[in-house]
Design a protein around this motif. Sequence first.
Motif: not given
Length: 375
Positions: A120-124, A22-28, A136-145
């Motif tokens: 942060i809860t959303q990637a643009r 059991a683990q918490d939801t990832p938080r970014s 979400l972490h992976e989306k933030l990693q690609l955001a703006g590329l």
Amino acid sequence: MRGGWMMAALVVAAPAMAQAPAQDTPRSYTGTVGANPIVLTLESEDSAPDARGARDVWGSYFYAAHRLDIRLQGKRRGDTITLDAMPTDDHLVLRRAGPRLVGTLTTAAHRRFAVSLSPITQARAVPAASPADLSLHEKLQLAGLTLAPDGDAVIDGRPIRWLRERRSGVRLFRLNGGYAPGVVRTINAALDQQQWRNVHATLGCTGGDGKPGVEGAVAGQPWFGRDYVSYAWHADWSCAGAAHPDFMTEGHSFDARTGRELTLDAVLPVGSAAPPAPESDAWYGYRSDTFGPAVVRMLRRYHPAQMRPQRATDAADDAPDCDYTDPDVWSFPAWRLTPDGLWLGASFARVARVCDNPEWAVLPWSALPARAAAP
């Protein structure tokens, strides 16, 4: 099973953090280390603390400047989180300040920087063709590329343009004509998705030296035939914390009359019945019990000398012989269509990986079903 894309292999190769059932939801979080923007994501056990009042914490962070993921593992005691970065030996001490995290990062060279992070809860500005199942972490990693032109060429009489993503260095072609407009759009859309999957996989693998751990590129030259388009992608990787380096080759083949990507089961069906649904238990049984042995029989017919047990040309003295008569090494092969026919890439156990993907393993067009028209 090999092939299908290195993404699946890299997910396995990346170091797995010791996760509780059991683990918490990832938080970014987004913020800064010193003056450098970063994104950090953490998960932790959702269970009773240990005897010292601590829970395991794991996650990763990346600097916005280069986007390479740096793995983290540590402990949370009350409002204080201590984390160690696997490839860089950075050490973080963070504490909760309301919804924020603040603290310090100390480098392996004992330089100390202030850390300030906000949720942060959303990637643009995530690339539209990036994989649909990203966190979400992976989306933030690609955001703006973005992808930038990296040269034009004409191969097999067809014009192409190469596109490169700067931070990962991943480079792949697009059709610039040579086929019907609808076909060009369909194939290019698939190439968009494949390139962004490669970018994602590359940025998710940091080597033990803190630099990119993946080297991937188109292997050889793409083929642009009358009825088919194909290319092979080869990647080598060594991710920090993984058990060992690895490599793989993956082929992609498209019908140039429709633009759709082909499957091996459609190109080389074996037996009178249609192959079972992919990834089903029946399909795995079909590939092992029917498909693999059939490939061995065909290769023995067309390549009898190469199918005899042999030593790979660059094998170590104590390496086993390459036994290409073993159906298991052909059950889940890499593959692509070529001007000469269907190339199949054998897949051996790690101790004999030097035997993988022999260049000679091509079934001529005459061996393929009639509906697979020759180029």
